[in-house]
Design an enzyme around this catalytic site. Sequence first.
Site, PDB file in Angstrom:
ATOM      1  N   PRO A 296      -2.007  63.216  18.870  1.00 11.50           N
ATOM      2  CA  PRO A 296      -2.130  63.690  17.482  1.00 11.50           C
ATOM      3  C   PRO A 296      -3.462  64.370  17.206  1.00 11.50           C
ATOM      4  O   PRO A 296      -4.523  63.856  17.555  1.00 11.50           O
ATOM      5  CB  PRO A 296      -1.982  62.411  16.665  1.00 11.50           C
ATOM      6  N   CYS A 297      -3.387  65.534  16.568  1.00 16.71           N
ATOM      7  CA  CYS A 297      -4.593  66.334  16.369  1.00 16.71           C
ATOM      8  C   CYS A 297      -5.197  66.173  14.981  1.00 16.71           C
ATOM      9  O   CYS A 297      -6.306  66.618  14.742  1.00 16.71           O
ATOM     10  CB  CYS A 297      -4.279  67.811  16.609  1.00 16.71           C
ATOM     11  N   GLN A 298      -4.484  65.540  14.043  1.00 18.42           N
ATOM     12  CA  GLN A 298      -4.999  65.458  12.680  1.00 18.42           C
ATOM     13  C   GLN A 298      -6.395  64.854  12.590  1.00 18.42           C
ATOM     14  O   GLN A 298      -7.208  65.284  11.778  1.00 18.42           O
ATOM     15  CB  GLN A 298      -4.039  64.658  11.783  1.00 18.42           C
TER      16      GLN A 298
END
Length: 283
Positions: A7-9
């Site tokens: 996940p890049c958030q």
Amino acid sequence: MLLAGFPCQPFSIAGVSKKNALGRPHGFLCDTQGTLFFDTAQIIAHHQPAAFVLENVKNLESHDKGRTFATILNVLRNELGYQVQTRVISSEPWVPQKRERIFIVGFREPTTFDLAKLEIPDKGTGPKLGSILEPHDEVDPKYTLTPRLWEYLQGYKEKHQAKGNGFGFSLFGPNDVARTLSARYYKDGSEVLIEQPGKRPRRLTPLECARLMGFDRGDRRWRIPVSDTQAYRQFGNAVVVPVVEFIAKAMEPHIRSAIISQPERADVAEVTRPVREPMAANG
């Protein structure tokens, strides 16, 4: 071979800004998302693939003044023992979208593969939005913004412009290259609105999103059996297919060589080294 995109958030510019505004932790301090990199590392430690490709947002390199990225590279190189290379690549040479992503390539054994020397096509020769847009008279009117939503987006942008901020919708025509498509596109489509005859712009259709991400192109037809909302979420979370194909084709001979020459790993199932604790300490 392991392919992964944790996940890049927690690392993206928008994600960090939002979490800072809400007073929430980000990166490796984010319990629900950021630490999933450690799960990726544990999978690598257990299966010891001949090679891996990881993908994430460009901002991963600079998050927390570079400490986050340094920790990731330390884990992959020093704790897991892989030959690791990284490079930020934009999708502009392949699709009419400026989507810059960092690719992290690792080989378990030494290799002559050189990610930095791959010749990226000139982005100036890439396609424009007109190449993926459907004819205006064939687009369902439901994709045109409602008067209320269009009024709200204009007011929102004017408010932030008055404060010197760059927040707000972006409008594009057939000769332009779009911003990055995100998973939140289903909400209002504000990051990529398309000019059209009349008073209000429209969203991209799901099929246009498929083309913008390189799924539907040439003789490849992409069937979309899910709702528009789910389609927008999935395309916004995807990788640009021709970019990954470009990297994969460059890696292919090195992967084949690594697989052919790799020794039998009878001990793979015995890999139980507790990866999480030392990596958490380094983070």
